[in-house]
Motif scaffolding. Structure first.
Motif, PDB file in Angstrom:
ATOM      1  N   GLU A 113       0.834  -1.205   0.000  1.00 38.27           N
ATOM      2  CA  GLU A 113       0.000   0.000   0.000  1.00 38.27           C
ATOM      3  C   GLU A 113       0.865   1.250   0.000  1.00 38.27           C
ATOM      4  OE1 GLU A 113      -3.752   0.299   2.330  1.00 38.27           O
ATOM      5  OE2 GLU A 113      -2.845   2.077   3.242  1.00 38.27           O
ATOM      6  N   THR A 167      -3.482   4.998  -2.263  1.00 36.04           N
ATOM      7  CA  THR A 167      -4.521   5.682  -1.498  1.00 36.04           C
ATOM      8  C   THR A 167      -3.996   7.025  -0.983  1.00 36.04           C
ATOM      9  OG1 THR A 167      -6.169   5.393   0.257  1.00 36.04           O
ATOM     10  CG2 THR A 167      -3.949   4.544   0.711  1.00 36.04           C
ATOM     11  N   HIS A 174      -8.498  11.707   3.379  1.00 38.69           N
ATOM     12  CA  HIS A 174      -9.949  11.753   3.153  1.00 38.69           C
ATOM     13  C   HIS A 174     -10.273  12.669   1.967  1.00 38.69           C
ATOM     14  CE1 HIS A 174     -14.243  11.835   3.962  1.00 38.69           C
ATOM     15  NE2 HIS A 174     -14.203  13.158   3.927  1.00 38.69           N
ATOM     16  N   LYS A 189      -9.512  11.032  -1.327  1.00 32.57           N
ATOM     17  CA  LYS A 189     -10.493  10.017  -1.710  1.00 32.57           C
ATOM     18  C   LYS A 189     -11.746  10.647  -2.328  1.00 32.57           C
ATOM     19  CE  LYS A 189      -9.108   6.449   1.596  1.00 32.57           C
ATOM     20  NZ  LYS A 189      -9.557   5.583   2.712  1.00 32.57           N
ATOM     21  N   ASN A 190     -11.809  11.987  -2.286  1.00 30.34           N
ATOM     22  CA  ASN A 190     -12.936  12.698  -2.905  1.00 30.34           C
ATOM     23  C   ASN A 190     -12.490  13.555  -4.087  1.00 30.34           C
ATOM     24  OD1 ASN A 190     -15.469  12.178  -1.199  1.00 30.34           O
ATOM     25  ND2 ASN A 190     -13.886  12.529   0.324  1.00 30.34           N
ATOM     26  N   TYR A 208     -11.197   0.171  -8.711  1.00 26.27           N
ATOM     27  CA  TYR A 208     -11.540   1.070  -7.605  1.00 26.27           C
ATOM     28  C   TYR A 208     -11.788   0.226  -6.357  1.00 26.27           C
ATOM     29  CZ  TYR A 208     -12.223   4.475 -11.333  1.00 26.27           C
ATOM     30  OH  TYR A 208     -12.031   5.300 -12.415  1.00 26.27           O
ATOM     31  N   VAL A 209     -11.158   0.603  -5.255  1.00 25.90           N
ATOM     32  CA  VAL A 209     -11.287  -0.163  -4.017  1.00 25.90           C
ATOM     33  C   VAL A 209     -12.549   0.228  -3.255  1.00 25.90           C
ATOM     34  CG1 VAL A 209     -10.181  -0.699  -1.799  1.00 25.90           C
ATOM     35  CG2 VAL A 209      -8.783  -0.422  -3.860  1.00 25.90           C
ATOM     36  N   GLU A 210     -12.897   1.519  -3.292  1.00 27.95           N
ATOM     37  CA  GLU A 210     -14.069   1.993  -2.545  1.00 27.95           C
ATOM     38  C   GLU A 210     -15.114   2.588  -3.490  1.00 27.95           C
ATOM     39  OE1 GLU A 210     -12.673   4.575   0.610  1.00 27.95           O
ATOM     40  OE2 GLU A 210     -11.309   3.031   1.385  1.00 27.95           O
ATOM     41  N   LYS A 211     -14.952   3.868  -3.831  1.00 28.44           N
ATOM     42  CA  LYS A 211     -15.978   4.582  -4.603  1.00 28.44           C
ATOM     43  C   LYS A 211     -15.573   4.667  -6.074  1.00 28.44           C
ATOM     44  CE  LYS A 211     -16.455   8.945  -3.495  1.00 28.44           C
ATOM     45  NZ  LYS A 211     -16.846  10.222  -2.841  1.00 28.44           N
ATOM     46  N   GLU A 212     -16.497   4.348  -6.955  1.00 28.06           N
ATOM     47  CA  GLU A 212     -16.254   4.413  -8.407  1.00 28.06           C
ATOM     48  C   GLU A 212     -15.763   5.806  -8.812  1.00 28.06           C
ATOM     49  OE1 GLU A 212     -16.623   2.894 -12.478  1.00 28.06           O
ATOM     50  OE2 GLU A 212     -16.840   1.847 -10.585  1.00 28.06           O
ATOM     51  N   TYR A 249     -12.882   7.278  -7.916  1.00 33.96           N
ATOM     52  CA  TYR A 249     -12.055   7.954  -6.915  1.00 33.96           C
ATOM     53  C   TYR A 249     -11.054   6.978  -6.285  1.00 33.96           C
ATOM     54  CZ  TYR A 249     -15.674  11.532  -7.255  1.00 33.96           C
ATOM     55  OH  TYR A 249     -16.552  12.477  -7.733  1.00 33.96           O
ATOM     56  N   LYS A 308      -6.574  -0.071  -6.839  1.00 37.60           N
ATOM     57  CA  LYS A 308      -5.759  -1.292  -6.839  1.00 37.60           C
ATOM     58  C   LYS A 308      -5.163  -1.424  -8.241  1.00 37.60           C
ATOM     59  CE  LYS A 308      -5.894  -6.248  -5.883  1.00 37.60           C
ATOM     60  NZ  LYS A 308      -6.753  -7.392  -5.520  1.00 37.60           N
TER      61      LYS A 308
END
Length: 404
Positions: free
Chosen positions: A63, A91, A94, A97-98, A117-121, A123, A127
């Motif tokens: 990471e 990553t 915060h 990530k936005n 995308y690991v979380e939000k499409e 953003y 990976k």
């Protein structure tokens, strides 16, 4: 440093400052050095962003967290995509990530990259599995952040067939694209830019090469502001070139209208307050090629009691903070009046500046440094003043050197 209180500056601003290398040039060259280990870089930036970039490029863990560093996020997305047999989660903070990255990810996946995308499409976090990219043609909107485009251009010479990058629509942030191309050309990469198409030829190796990074023009902007706001002031900054790769070098022309004369002398610039103001030149100033100096210019105009109307600012909404909203909020706390749209800012002339106002910085280094010169007019306080380390760690020491 939670809150830095700056008493009103009563002495004439003067002194000599050495500013380290451009963050923009350094970050580009650090990526290129990974592909060409015989590239030597001198006068690198000492900014947090550059240090984060260096660490990330030699990372051996699964990471990589680049915090608030937007340039690193964009450049490393492409870098890890072409780093064969690697797998990493990229990553950040915060806020990071936005901050959208979909346009770049779409461009890379069209070339064959493996990114999820690991979380939000759309953003971070991302990976990324590094692999050989065999496709060599990509289309991208011309009005997106130049960092997406530079990110693709930096890895282009390593691609088997090079890269044909075709723009759709109007191209913005041209100076930063030109900077990337100039650095590639300096390493001997064959390239061309005709109309809406950039062609980069493959370049597996280069000859031994040393590149000296020019000092950062964005960092110089705060001294332009100080000199503009301090009668009879004179500051010398090094090391700068008259023919710069950096878009922010337009400062020299813009600040003529704010009463600052720039003289180039032996790789240094001397800034001198002339007192000659030309307000009409600031009533429709397009900063599409140099948006990072918008905050500095607005604060200078506010301090001088001048109005200004700036355009070409659409990328400021996706920086460390929404810089247009942040500028409006803080200047209105000081007693000014600002109107904004998604890409413009209008400052009304104001003769009143409220004293002892605490300026919020929103995790944004440029908010802290841009507002500091107002201390030539009133006592002021800067919240979270250490945020300057993102691009200019010694700013407060240097600021004190010329103001006390």
């Amino acid at each position: 440093m939670e809150l830095l209180k700056i008493d009103k500056i009563t002495k004439t601003v003067s002194g000599t400052i050495e500013i380290t290398g451009s963050k923009s040039e350094t970050n580009r060259l650090l990526v290129l050095q990974q592909f060409y280990p015989n590239l030597k870089i001198e006068n690198t930036s000492n900014s947090d962003d550059a240090i984060l970039m260096q660490k990330a490029l030699v990372n051996t863990t699964s990471e990589v967290n680049i915090g608030h560093a937007g340039t690193a996020m964009r450049f490393l997305t492409s870098y890890f995509s072409v780093k064969e047999n690697s797998e990493v989660i990229l990553t950040g903070s915060h806020r990071m990530k936005n901050r959208p990255v979909k346009i770049l990810v779409d461009a890379l996946t069209s070339l064959g990259a493996d990114i999820q995308y690991v979380e939000k499409e759309g953003y971070p976090p991302l990976k990324i599995k590094g692999k050989k990219l065999t496709k060599g043609v990509v289309e991208i909107e011309g009005n997106v952040s130049s960092q997406y485009i530079s990110s693709l251009l930096l890895v282009a010479p390593t691609l088997q067939n090079g890269l044909k990058l075709k723009f759709k629509g109007e191209i913005t942030s041209v100076p930063y694209i030109k900077m990337t191309l100039a650095l590639l050309a300096e390493l001997g990469v064959e390239l061309s830019w005709d109309d809406d198409t950039i062609l980069i030829q493959p370049k597996p190796t280069i000859e031994d090469k040393t590149v000296v990074v020019e000092s950062d023009w964005s960092s110089a902007s705060y001294y332009y502001s100080l000199v503009a706001l301090s009668p009879n002031s004179e500051v010398k900054l090094s090391s700068y070139k008259q023919h710069s790769l950096q878009g922010d070098s337009v400062l020299a022309n813009i600040y003529k209208n704010l009463g600052v004369e720039t003289t180039f002398e032996n790789n240094s610039i001397i800034l001198k307050n002339t007192g000659h103001l030309n307000p009409s030149k600031l009533m429709d100033l397009n900063l599409i090629g140099a948006p990072d100096i918008a905050q500095t210019i607005v604060v200078t105009c506010f301090g001088l009691g001048m109005e200004c109307y700036l355009t070409g600012l659409h990328t400021l909404k996706i920086k460390e903070t929404d810089r247009l909203v942040a500028l409006k909020t803080e200047i209105e706390k000081l007693g000014g009046k600002v109107e904004i749209t998604n890409e413009t800012l209008q400052l009304a002339s104001s003769k009143i500046i409220n004293e002892n106002i605490s300026i919020a910085t929103y995790d944004d280094h440029r908010m802290a440094m841009a507002f500091a010169p107002l201390a030539t007019r009133v006592s002021i306080a800067i919240e979270e003043a250490n945020v300057v380390s993102k691009s200019y760690p010694t700013f407060w020491e240097d600021f004190k050197k010329v103001t006390s």
